[in-house]
Design a protein around this motif. Sequence first.
Motif, PDB file in Angstrom:
ATOM      1  N   THR A  32       5.468 -43.028  24.005  1.00  0.00           N
ATOM      2  CA  THR A  32       5.384 -41.781  24.770  1.00  0.00           C
ATOM      3  C   THR A  32       6.097 -40.641  24.037  1.00  0.00           C
ATOM      4  O   THR A  32       5.554 -39.548  23.872  1.00  0.00           O
ATOM      5  CB  THR A  32       6.007 -41.951  26.161  1.00  0.00           C
ATOM      6  OG1 THR A  32       5.317 -43.007  26.847  1.00  0.00           O
ATOM      7  CG2 THR A  32       5.893 -40.672  26.969  1.00  0.00           C
ATOM      8  N   ALA A  89       4.229 -39.692  20.977  1.00  0.00           N
ATOM      9  CA  ALA A  89       3.041 -38.904  21.305  1.00  0.00           C
ATOM     10  C   ALA A  89       3.405 -37.442  21.529  1.00  0.00           C
ATOM     11  O   ALA A  89       2.669 -36.532  21.125  1.00  0.00           O
ATOM     12  CB  ALA A  89       2.367 -39.477  22.552  1.00  0.00           C
ATOM     13  N   SER A  91      -1.968 -37.488  23.279  1.00  0.00           N
ATOM     14  CA  SER A  91      -1.744 -38.314  24.468  1.00  0.00           C
ATOM     15  C   SER A  91      -1.203 -39.670  24.057  1.00  0.00           C
ATOM     16  O   SER A  91      -1.424 -40.127  22.925  1.00  0.00           O
ATOM     17  CB  SER A  91      -3.054 -38.496  25.233  1.00  0.00           C
ATOM     18  OG  SER A  91      -3.956 -39.309  24.486  1.00  0.00           O
ATOM     19  N   THR A  92      -0.504 -40.326  24.961  1.00  0.00           N
ATOM     20  CA  THR A  92       0.039 -41.651  24.672  1.00  0.00           C
ATOM     21  C   THR A  92      -1.083 -42.635  24.356  1.00  0.00           C
ATOM     22  O   THR A  92      -0.960 -43.479  23.453  1.00  0.00           O
ATOM     23  CB  THR A  92       0.862 -42.172  25.871  1.00  0.00           C
ATOM     24  OG1 THR A  92       1.906 -41.235  26.162  1.00  0.00           O
ATOM     25  CG2 THR A  92       1.478 -43.525  25.569  1.00  0.00           C
TER      26      THR A  92
END
Length: 313
Positions: free
Chosen positions: A21, A24, A30-31
């Motif tokens: 996360t 990202a 996005s993750t």
Amino acid sequence: MHFDLADLRIFVHVAEAKSLTAGALRAHLSTAAVSARVKSLEAQLESRLFYRSSQGVELTPAGKRLLQHAHLILRQVERVKSEFSGYASDAAGHLRIFANTTAVIEFMPEVLADFLAARPGITVDLQERMTSDIVRGVLDGTADMGILGIMVGVEVPSRLKTLPFSRDRLVLATPLDHPLASRREITYEDALDYPHVTLHEGSTLFHYLERKALELGKPLPVRIQVFGFESACRMIEAGVGVGILPESCALRYRDHMRLSVRHLSDAWAYRERSILIRDDHILPGFGQELLDIITQYQSARPLSPEPRTPVQS
């Protein structure tokens, strides 16, 4: 096998953040997209790169190896971009330097102030590191150069080029009325009989002195630990303890503090100040300029003669 630089950058972001996360966020993706890119990279390399858990991710042995290569590749790409964006002008660029405590506190601020003032497009990341971290950082490409004091008996890996630029030595600083202040010759073992003012535990000098004390079969008698040589000298002047300091630093503060500065007779007290770079690594033009400036700045500061016997007052 084929993977692009974007995949490597994403991999580095995740590895340094220890989280898909957070990685990202750094990559502005996005993750889910980052997770897919990492899985694709693992498939191409046929190696698992991360251990995944609810707390985040941790590099596998293969991942650690790839991180070393990724740092080297990405930094080389940045150098190419830097050199060709301002072709031969070195108008912009970045250097990362790992250095020991003495370099960070004593002379790099003055060197970098003049260097950066004349080169507004250059940025420098100067980090205080332990000797082992400096060597490792230059070896794996995390740092462009390292600055450290190489002690007697210290081995430098053959893949690194060592560029000595001055010599320094460690000395004992005491209050003027201390029993050791009138001694002509002092060994480190003599000094270990008295309480010490030392730098913080994260400093290279502290760990080196602690190891040398253990080799003598004695503990390092720490009375107080401080951040910075000026704080150490003020504590010594006040009578809190004695301290082992670089000579250049001790003599600077002796000029306006009530300190006695005496040489240590131990052979290992002499240090060869050196710059480390990879043997196969070509610095950008501005990096070579900084290397030359450090060399010239320090070569004008030779070792002083034996400090004079202090006048008691």
